[in-house]
Design a protein around this motif. Sequence first.
Motif, PDB file in Angstrom:
ATOM      1  N   UNK A 193      13.383  -0.776  -4.211  1.00  0.00           N
ATOM      2  CA  UNK A 193      12.032  -0.339  -4.589  1.00  0.00           C
ATOM      3  C   UNK A 193      11.192  -0.163  -3.325  1.00  0.00           C
ATOM      4  N   UNK A 194      10.117   0.597  -3.418  1.00  0.00           N
ATOM      5  CA  UNK A 194       9.270   0.774  -2.219  1.00  0.00           C
ATOM      6  C   UNK A 194       8.435  -0.487  -1.970  1.00  0.00           C
ATOM      7  N   UNK A 195       9.042  -1.433  -1.288  1.00  0.00           N
ATOM      8  CA  UNK A 195       8.459  -2.780  -1.240  1.00  0.00           C
ATOM      9  C   UNK A 195       7.096  -2.875  -0.557  1.00  0.00           C
ATOM     10  N   UNK A 196       6.956  -2.234   0.597  1.00  0.00           N
ATOM     11  CA  UNK A 196       5.662  -2.385   1.282  1.00  0.00           C
ATOM     12  C   UNK A 196       4.541  -1.757   0.453  1.00  0.00           C
ATOM     13  N   UNK A 197       4.853  -0.647  -0.211  1.00  0.00           N
ATOM     14  CA  UNK A 197       3.858  -0.006  -1.079  1.00  0.00           C
ATOM     15  C   UNK A 197       3.499  -0.952  -2.241  1.00  0.00           C
ATOM     16  N   UNK A 198       4.505  -1.608  -2.790  1.00  0.00           N
ATOM     17  CA  UNK A 198       4.267  -2.512  -3.917  1.00  0.00           C
ATOM     18  C   UNK A 198       3.405  -3.695  -3.475  1.00  0.00           C
ATOM     19  N   UNK A 199       3.819  -4.333  -2.372  1.00  0.00           N
ATOM     20  CA  UNK A 199       3.096  -5.539  -1.956  1.00  0.00           C
ATOM     21  C   UNK A 199       1.668  -5.246  -1.513  1.00  0.00           C
ATOM     22  N   UNK A 200       1.415  -4.018  -1.093  1.00  0.00           N
ATOM     23  CA  UNK A 200       0.043  -3.716  -0.660  1.00  0.00           C
ATOM     24  C   UNK A 200      -0.820  -3.203  -1.818  1.00  0.00           C
ATOM     25  N   UNK A 201      -0.226  -3.136  -3.025  1.00  0.00           N
ATOM     26  CA  UNK A 201      -0.999  -2.637  -4.170  1.00  0.00           C
ATOM     27  C   UNK A 201      -1.877  -3.762  -4.733  1.00  0.00           C
ATOM     28  N   UNK A 202      -3.144  -3.465  -5.044  1.00  0.00           N
ATOM     29  CA  UNK A 202      -4.045  -4.534  -5.519  1.00  0.00           C
ATOM     30  C   UNK A 202      -3.605  -5.186  -6.833  1.00  0.00           C
ATOM     31  N   UNK A 203      -2.750  -4.530  -7.611  1.00  0.00           N
ATOM     32  CA  UNK A 203      -2.319  -5.135  -8.879  1.00  0.00           C
ATOM     33  C   UNK A 203      -1.275  -6.231  -8.689  1.00  0.00           C
ATOM     34  N   UNK A 204      -0.710  -6.319  -7.478  1.00  0.00           N
ATOM     35  CA  UNK A 204       0.330  -7.338  -7.250  1.00  0.00           C
ATOM     36  C   UNK A 204      -0.329  -8.651  -6.817  1.00  0.00           C
ATOM     37  N   UNK A 205       0.084  -9.736  -7.498  1.00  0.00           N
ATOM     38  CA  UNK A 205      -0.564 -11.019  -7.223  1.00  0.00           C
ATOM     39  C   UNK A 205       0.408 -12.116  -6.833  1.00  0.00           C
ATOM     40  N   UNK A 206       1.701 -11.818  -6.784  1.00  0.00           N
ATOM     41  CA  UNK A 206       2.673 -12.845  -6.404  1.00  0.00           C
ATOM     42  C   UNK A 206       4.006 -12.197  -6.098  1.00  0.00           C
ATOM     43  N   UNK A 207       4.862 -12.937  -5.372  1.00  0.00           N
ATOM     44  CA  UNK A 207       6.130 -12.375  -4.913  1.00  0.00           C
ATOM     45  C   UNK A 207       7.205 -13.460  -4.990  1.00  0.00           C
TER      46      UNK A 207
ATOM     47  N   UNK B 203      -5.937  -6.076 -11.653  1.00  0.00           N
ATOM     48  CA  UNK B 203      -5.865  -6.649 -10.297  1.00  0.00           C
ATOM     49  C   UNK B 203      -5.059  -7.956 -10.299  1.00  0.00           C
ATOM     50  N   UNK B 204      -4.183  -8.099  -9.345  1.00  0.00           N
ATOM     51  CA  UNK B 204      -3.393  -9.319  -9.099  1.00  0.00           C
ATOM     52  C   UNK B 204      -2.725  -9.868 -10.364  1.00  0.00           C
ATOM     53  N   UNK B 205      -2.244  -8.962 -11.212  1.00  0.00           N
ATOM     54  CA  UNK B 205      -1.656  -9.411 -12.476  1.00  0.00           C
ATOM     55  C   UNK B 205      -0.132  -9.331 -12.490  1.00  0.00           C
ATOM     56  N   UNK B 206       0.458  -8.724 -11.444  1.00  0.00           N
ATOM     57  CA  UNK B 206       1.901  -8.440 -11.480  1.00  0.00           C
ATOM     58  C   UNK B 206       2.632  -9.306 -10.449  1.00  0.00           C
ATOM     59  N   UNK B 207       3.729  -9.902 -10.882  1.00  0.00           N
ATOM     60  CA  UNK B 207       4.570 -10.614  -9.906  1.00  0.00           C
ATOM     61  C   UNK B 207       5.747  -9.711  -9.544  1.00  0.00           C
TER      62      UNK B 207
END
Length: 470
Positions: free
Chosen positions: A346-360, A264-268
């Motif tokens: 990349x499929x940006x909205x899918x990426x940003x809504x994924x729980x593993x993403x924690x920063x942009x 969770x929230x580990x990927x930028x």
Amino acid sequence: MQNTKPHAALLSSPGMGHLIPVLELGKRLVTNHGFTVTIFFVTTENFSKSQLLKQTPCPDLLNIVLLPPVDVSSLISPTTGILAQLAIMMREALPQLRSAILAMEFRPTVLIVDFFGTEAMVIADEFNMLKYAFMTSTAWFLALTLHMPTIDKAIEDNHVKNQQALLIPGCKSLEFRDTFEPVLDRNDQMYIEYKRMGVEMQKFDGILVNTWQDLEGTTLGALEDEKRLGRVAQVPIYPVGPLIREITPGPKSEVIEWLDMQPIESVIYVSFGSGGALSAKQTTELACGLESSGQRFIWVVRPPIEGDSAATVFKTNHGTDDTPDFLPDGFLTRTRKMGLVVPLWAPQTEILSHPSVGGFVSHCGWNSALESIVNGVPMITWPLYAEQGMNAAMLTEDIGVAIRSKSLPTKEVVGREEIEAMVRTIMDKGDARRARAKTLKSSAEKALSKGGSSCNSLAHVANDCETAFK
Ligand code: UDX
């Protein structure tokens, strides 16, 4: 069968950053208000129909008309900036738009144009249609646009000559470093076009803006005050956002499958929008900074601006692995376990809504910023062009969901150490910007839900259109 609801024509200028919110607006007018909607999209030579289809939510709901590319080569010079080119393309596409509307059996009674399409209103006048602009950026940028005709002297005397902050009445001032470049040169074609747009929009039946009351209440309030004082015309302003691309169900992409395996929230996530690219030197620094941060990442990579074609993304170098020429030697091998390098898109909205993403790490195109906010993801701002500097300033200093580099835009490159430090800061679970982003996520949901400010705003527009239709 007799049509009981209006037909709205929406005109989008070229570019996914414009088309995506226009499509979402159209979709809401259909699903929430029963309108018939036709989207007119002005295309360019390098336009990809398949990309458009991928971005199109429920294409069966919307009638999409692609206006063929117009040849503007004789109207531009090598120094004509991209924004001025867009304005010219939109102007040249008007005869096609007119013919297309004329040929429609169920004639639209409403015309909604994005920022670059204000000249299309001669067609709306001709066909007795209601006229709306859709500002796909912030209310703050709208305020600058509407004030342009009256503050141009201050721009010249203080902002341009002395590099002082520009006062936009009632709003946050615009620091020189964050400026919207077209305002800097009154002889530039875009300056003239931009000022014209600010004048024209004030004659419309309304301006929709992709923001919401709680996000930009002060600026929206200031615009109302300015109207009362007569410094801005009495044009109704409707905050209807955040309108971002909704995720349509479908098979999972590789990127999402990879994200499923991360904590969770580990990927930028690192991306510079629909067209942004960095210099070769900056690309190297970013790669090194990401690698030394030790953080998991997804990076949408484009060849550096000095490169000649997108194809070079796939070209291998003479080093030890498949790393392309413009990334540090062996980068892909060394970061294989921690990161994904995605070429071009990349499929940006899918990426940003994924729980593993924690920063942009974002160029701060307004769609990207909204997509981050509605998913509660804090940002590192990296503005490149257009009004992105303004967006970065607002996200950092007003909204409090982002940090920004001390080096941009003055230094030529942001160094790897600074990048590493920023990545560590924004990915810190306890960072205040993360909490703020989550609060705004709820605020955005509330604005769009039944009875929320943006939902009511759009209902108001829809009612006015229906009244005029009857
Ligand atoms: C520019 C401006 O900077 C923006 O503020 C303005 O309102 C529109 O034009 P752009 O570079 O297109 O923006 O960026 P952005 O507004 O963020 O829009 C890009 C869109 O493309 C986003 O919706 C994003 O999700 C999508 N995108 C981008 C992808 O889906 N995948 C990608 O790899 C890159």
